[in-house]
Design a protein around this motif. Structure first.
Motif, mmCIF file in Angstrom:
data_model
loop_
_atom_site.group_PDB
_atom_site.id
_atom_site.type_symbol
_atom_site.label_atom_id
_atom_site.label_comp_id
_atom_site.label_asym_id
_atom_site.label_seq_id
_atom_site.Cartn_x
_atom_site.Cartn_y
_atom_site.Cartn_z
ATOM 1 N N SER A 33 0.787 -1.193 0.048
ATOM 2 C CA SER A 33 -0.087 0.045 0.144
ATOM 3 C C SER A 33 0.850 1.214 -0.063
ATOM 4 O O SER A 33 0.293 2.500 0.171
ATOM 5 C CB SER A 33 -1.008 -0.111 1.121
ATOM 6 N N ARG A 34 2.181 0.996 -0.229
ATOM 7 C CA ARG A 34 2.953 2.265 -0.279
ATOM 8 C C ARG A 34 2.724 3.157 -1.511
ATOM 9 O O ARG A 34 2.393 2.707 -2.541
ATOM 10 C CB ARG A 34 4.400 2.096 -0.189
ATOM 11 N N PRO A 35 2.915 4.400 -1.145
ATOM 12 C CA PRO A 35 2.620 5.323 -2.615
ATOM 13 C C PRO A 35 3.750 5.283 -3.440
ATOM 14 O O PRO A 35 5.027 5.134 -3.034
ATOM 15 C CB PRO A 35 2.503 6.635 -2.001
ATOM 16 N N PRO A 36 3.591 5.530 -4.960
ATOM 17 C CA PRO A 36 4.776 5.725 -5.751
ATOM 18 C C PRO A 36 5.780 6.417 -5.680
ATOM 19 O O PRO A 36 6.884 6.199 -5.907
ATOM 20 C CB PRO A 36 3.761 5.802 -7.016
ATOM 21 N N SER A 37 5.427 7.502 -4.589
ATOM 22 C CA SER A 37 6.703 8.725 -4.371
ATOM 23 C C SER A 37 7.692 7.889 -3.427
ATOM 24 O O SER A 37 8.774 8.553 -3.381
ATOM 25 C CB SER A 37 5.739 9.868 -3.829
ATOM 26 N N SER A 38 7.380 6.720 -2.809
ATOM 27 C CA SER A 38 8.457 6.212 -1.787
ATOM 28 C C SER A 38 9.060 5.113 -2.441
ATOM 29 O O SER A 38 10.143 4.546 -1.789
ATOM 30 C CB SER A 38 7.484 5.616 -0.691
ATOM 31 N N ASP A 39 8.701 4.917 -3.783
ATOM 32 C CA ASP A 39 9.664 3.748 -4.583
ATOM 33 C C ASP A 39 10.926 4.369 -4.635
ATOM 34 O O ASP A 39 11.442 5.465 -4.914
ATOM 35 C CB ASP A 39 9.352 3.611 -6.085
ATOM 36 N N PRO A 40 12.171 3.460 -4.391
ATOM 37 C CA PRO A 40 13.386 3.960 -4.665
ATOM 38 C C PRO A 40 13.878 4.378 -6.296
ATOM 39 O O PRO A 40 13.067 3.722 -7.054
ATOM 40 C CB PRO A 40 14.386 2.565 -4.311
ATOM 41 N N PRO A 41 14.810 4.986 -6.512
ATOM 42 C CA PRO A 41 15.007 5.468 -7.687
ATOM 43 C C PRO A 41 15.320 4.332 -8.786
ATOM 44 O O PRO A 41 15.193 4.283 -10.036
ATOM 45 C CB PRO A 41 16.233 6.343 -7.718
#
Length: 308
Positions: free
Chosen positions: A61-69
Motif C-alpha cells: 500500500s506504499r505510495p509511488p513517491s516512496s519507490d527507490p530510484p
C-alpha cells in the motif's frame, strides 16, 4: 548444562574427564546455546528488513513517491490510438457570452471581393464570433471627505457636521479589507506577498503592519455572521464532519469542517480531539452525523451516525 553435555559422550569417557574440564565444557555449551539464540534473532531481523526492502507501490500500500530510484516501473504497451481527441468524441469549447452582455462589439468586414476585387457592402447574418476577455487597467478609487466645522455668527459656538453613516473611519474601504482577507486567508499568501499583490495589481500601497490590522478588523466584522452560521449547523437534520492537518503559526494544527445543505463552517484548532467536534456541532445537535471512522466521533450515538 554439564549433565546434558556428557550425555552425548560415552559414560566411561565422561567419568574419566577431570571435573575442571567438565565445568569448562559446560561453560562452552552454555555459550553455544546463547549464540544460537542470538543468531536466530538476527536472522529474523534480517528477514524482516529484507521484506521491507522488497516492498514498493506495486506489491504493497506504499505510495509511488516512496519507490527507490532504481525501481523500474513496467511500461504499458503502446496503444493503437493517437494522442488527443478520438474520432467521434464531442469537442469542448468555451461558451461564448451573449452579445448583449459584452462591453464592445467590433465588426470586421471585407472591403472588396477576393476574386474580382469588386467593392463589398452589407452584413453577414451569421458572422464568426471571437471573444477576447481582458482585465481593465485598475486604478484605485480615492474619495476625500472634507469634514467642515463652522463658527456660529450668533453665539460664537463651533459646530462640526456629524460623521455620515457608512463612511469608513480608516484609510481603506471594505473591498480593500476583503481583498486582503482573501489573499491571506483563502489563498494563504504571506503578508509580504499580499503587500506586493495589493501594490502590483491594484495600486494600493499597504505596510505589513496595516495588513495585520486589516486582518483583525475583518475578523471582528465577520464574527457575528460566523456565529450565525455555526448556530445554523447546530439546528440541521444532517451534518457532515471531517478534519485534516493544518499549519497555524508554524505549528501543527487541524482544520475542521462541518458541511450542511446550505452552510459550511470551518474551524482551526490545535487539537484533533472529540471536544472540537462537539464545539462544531453543539451540545444540542440531534440530527444524523456523517463522518469517517475516526475515534473523535465515537461519542455520538451509533443509531444517529452514518459512517462513510
Amino acid at each position: 548444562m554439564a549433565m546434558d553435555t556428557h550425555l552425548s559422550l560415552p559414560q566411561d569417557l565422561w567419568e574419566q574427564t577431570p571435573p575442571a574440564v567438565q565445568a569448562y565444557i559446560g561453560t562452552l555449551a552454555a555459550r553455544v546455546v546463547a549464540l544460537e539464540a542470538l543468531v536466530h534473532s538476527l536472522e529474523e531481523q534480517v528477514r524482516t528488513l529484507q521484506e521491507q526492502l522488497r516492498k514498493n507501490s506495486r506489491n504493497s500500500s506504499r505510495p509511488p513517491s516512496s519507490d527507490p530510484p532504481q525501481l523500474q516501473r513496467p511500461r504499458r504497451p503502446r496503444g493503437q490510438r493517437r494522442r488527443g481527441g478520438q474520432p467521434g468524441h464531442p469537442g469542448h469549447t468555451r461558451t461564448l457570452i451573449p452579445v448583449e452582455e459584452v462591453d464592445e462589439v467590433v465588426a470586421i468586414k471585407p472591403d472588396q471581393c477576393c476574386g474580382c476585387h469588386a467593392p463589398l457592402s452589407g452584413d453577414d447574418p451569421t458572422p464568426f464570433r471571437h471573444q477576447v476577455i481582458e482585465i481593465p487597467p485598475i486604478k484605485p478609487l480615492i474619495t476625500e471627505y472634507q469634514w467642515h466645522q463652522l463658527l456660529c455668527p450668533a453665539c460664537g459656538e463651533t459646530t462640526r457636521a456629524p460623521w455620515p453613516a457608512g463612511i469608513p473611519s480608516g484609510t481603506y474601504g471594505p473591498r480593500v479589507h476583503a481583498t486582503v482577507a482573501l489573499c491571506t486567508g483563502s489563498y494563504r499568501l504571506s503578508k509580504r506577498t499580499t503587500q506586493q499583490v495589493m501594490d502590483d495589481l491594484f495600486g494600493v500601497p499597504m505596510s505589513v503592519g496595516t495588513i495585520s490590522q486589516s486582518e483583525q478588523a475583518t475578523t471582528e466584522v465577520v464574527a457575528e455572521p460566523v456565529e450565525e452560521a455555526r448556530a445554523f449547523v447546530h439546528e440541521q437534520a444532517v451534518a457532515h464532519l471531517d478534519e485534516t492537518s493544518w499549519r497555524q503559526g508554524g505549528k501543527r494544527a487541524w482544520l475542521w469542517v462541518a458541511v450542511t445543505s446550505l452552510v459550511t463552517v470551518f474551524l482551526v484548532r490545535m487539537s484533533r480531539g472529540s471536544q472540537v467536534a462537539r464545539e462544531l456541532l453543539g451540545e444540542q445537535f440531534s440530527g444524523i452525523l456523517v463522518t469517517d471512522r475516526y475515534s473523535a466521533y465515537n461519542w455520538y450515538p451509533v443509531r444517529w451516525r452514518q459512517v462513510c
